[in-house]
Structure formats: C-alpha cells, structure tokens
Write an enzyme that holds these catalytic residues in place. Structure first.
Site, PDB file in Angstrom:
ATOM      1  CG  ASP A  84     -14.416 119.902  33.076  1.00 35.46           C
ATOM      2  OD1 ASP A  84     -13.967 121.060  33.160  1.00 35.46           O
ATOM      3  OD2 ASP A  84     -13.698 118.898  33.126  1.00 35.46           O
ATOM      4  CD  GLU A 108      -5.348 116.487  35.735  1.00 34.44           C
ATOM      5  OE1 GLU A 108      -5.243 115.424  35.095  1.00 34.44           O
ATOM      6  OE2 GLU A 108      -6.239 117.334  35.522  1.00 34.44           O
TER       7      GLU A 108
END
Length: 298
Positions: free
Chosen positions: A89, A188
């Site tokens: 990430d 998300e």
C-alpha cells in the site's frame, strides 16, 4: 488449508477468478506470522496496508505512515514466501507529488519490500501516476470510495457514493482506472447497489470492504476480523475470533504460574549430569546447602 503445491497467485489469476465467478479473498498482513497464517488459510492475496499505522503503530489515522515504515513491514511479509499475491500500500505523499515520485516509490515496494504489486488511492486525478507506474512494469491495484488518505477532504470516515452524482463520479473513476490498466479496484464504504453497478461494468475484479457481497472479492483488516483489538470496529467488519481475549487469558495464566513458581517446571529446564555438577562444586567450593540458600536469598 491451502495446498503447498498450489501455484503462486498473480494479477492474471484474480482476473481469471472474476471471469469464472469465483470470489476473491484478501486480508491485510503486516508481519511474518500474519502472512503465514493468511497463506496457510488459502487467501488469494495479502495487502500490506497503510492501516498498519492504526492497528500496529497506534496512529490515529493513516496519514503519518512513512515509506520506511511500509517497507519495513513489507520485507517481513515477503519473508513468508507466500503463494498469495503480495500487494504493498503506497502511503500518503509517496505518489501524489509527482509521477517521478510515484514510480520511484512503487519500485521500492518491489525491489526493497519484496512485493508483487502496489495499491494507491484515487480516481481520475491519479491516472497519470498509475500509467507511469504501469509503464515501469509494476502492477497496480486501485482504491475508490472511502479513501483514508483523503479523510481531511472527505470530512472523516464516512460512506461514499451515497448520492446519484457521487456514485456516477465513482463509476467514472473506476472506468478510468480500468482503462489505464489496473488489475483490480478496492471499493471501500460504498452502498451495495452502487458497488454492484460498478462491478458489473468492469472487466477487472472489484474487492469490497464495506461495499456488500456483489463485489468480486472481499478484504478485511487482519486485526479486525480476528479480534485483536477491543475498540469499536466499522459496521462492515465481521469478527471470526477473539484473539485479544485469548492473549489476555494466556498472559494472565503465565503471570499466575510465575508468581506461584509453577513455571518453569523440570520439563522446561536443561539438565546437567551429576558428575559434572560435582566437578563444578568442587572447583568453586559450593557446599551442598549453598544452592538453596542462594535461591532463597533472591
């Protein structure tokens, strides 16, 4: 349990799972034990998420996480030599300032961190960075909806795409990322019907977290799903264990055993042959009762 002979998962593997209609299971991992556990359980991919800032390092958000911190944890995960796809990430400001920064830092995830791919947040505003990273031969996963690195602009941790206008922007961002060449997109905190619409329009897999069951796969934070913390979790988290409680019980039992001198027992100690002990006693002048006196004194 996953087969030890199972082939390594690749970005192409995830695309093929979407085409076959097979759900994709992803979890975050931040160290060797969590990566091994995820791999042995047969997870398709492990994400070394910048969420480590909150669940491992104790930060209030992900904005303080640095490249060096991310690479430190990526190296630990990579040592597990998992069959799962390993995704790093990209932290805040590691790709937003310039495409040169984006490519350089993405490359570090592979060259120094042992990752197979990187993930970064954002839609059309990140197309140039994504394209440059892809041109360098580095697979990219996108991330839309609630993007934690933008919580200041978003006004906090709250669902996204709840209006027709914002849902349309999300769809357009997803299509733009797919056109650029990402191999999958995390959605998300998005309404399920919006996530289902986006998923149906994309050729690449969607990985949901708080986006409903219609996504091509799901991802959760390791510490959330296994109950490693007792703080309130987002509504989209399902806890499959209570390992914090188990750890507390184990540590309390250990403390009690130490206090009662039940641990360590003979089975936890190393023996010394009697003849060698007698030689030592004779060398240093230890009397038969001295050992007990010394133990009592301390």
């Amino acid at each position: 349990m996953a087969s030890v002979s199972a082939p390594r998962t690749t970005p192409q593997s995830l695309l093929e799972k979407k085409q076959r209609g097979e759900p994709i299971a992803v979890v975050t991992a931040y160290d060797l034990p969590s990566a091994l556990a995820a791999d042995r359980a047969g997870l398709d991919a492990v994400l070394v998420g910048d969420s480590l800032g909150m669940v491992v390092l104790g930060y209030g958000d992900t904005l303080r996480v640095t490249m060096e911190e991310m690479l430190h944890h990526c190296r630990a995960v990579s040592r597990a030599r998992t069959r799962a796809l390993r995704i790093g990430d990209m932290p805040f400001l590691s790709y937003q300032a310039s495409t040169a920064d984006a490519v350089r830092n993405a490359g570090r995830f592979l060259a120094e961190g042992g990752m197979d791919a990187v993930k970064l947040e954002g839609g059309r505003e990140r197309v140039a960075a994504v394209r440059a990273i892809l041109d360098a031969g580095i697979p990219v996963m996108g991330h839309l909806g609630l993007t934690p690195q933008s919580i200041r602009a978003l006004g906090g941790f709250r669902p996204q795409g709840v209006t027709a206008a914002s849902a349309l922007r999300l769809l357009e961002d997803a299509l733009a990322l797919e056109e650029t060449g990402v191999f999958s997109i995390v959605l998300e905190a998005v309404p399920e019907r919006v996530a289902a619409l986006v998923t149906s329009r994309l050729r690449v897999p969607t990985i949901g977290i708080g986006a409903g069951a219609s996504c091509d796969g799901q991802v959760l934070v390791f510490h959330d799903l296994l109950g490693f913390q007792d703080s309130l979790s987002p509504r989209f988290v399902k806890r499959y264990a209570n390992l914090l409680g188990e750890a507390e019980r184990g540590l309390a039992a250990y403390k009690d055993d130490v206090a009662a001198r039940r641990f360590p027992g003979p089975e936890h100690t190393y023996p010394m042959p009697d003849d060698e002990w007698e030689k030592l006693r004779s060398e240093v002048g230890v009397e038969s009762g001295e050992r007990r006196e010394e133990k009592t004194r301390w």
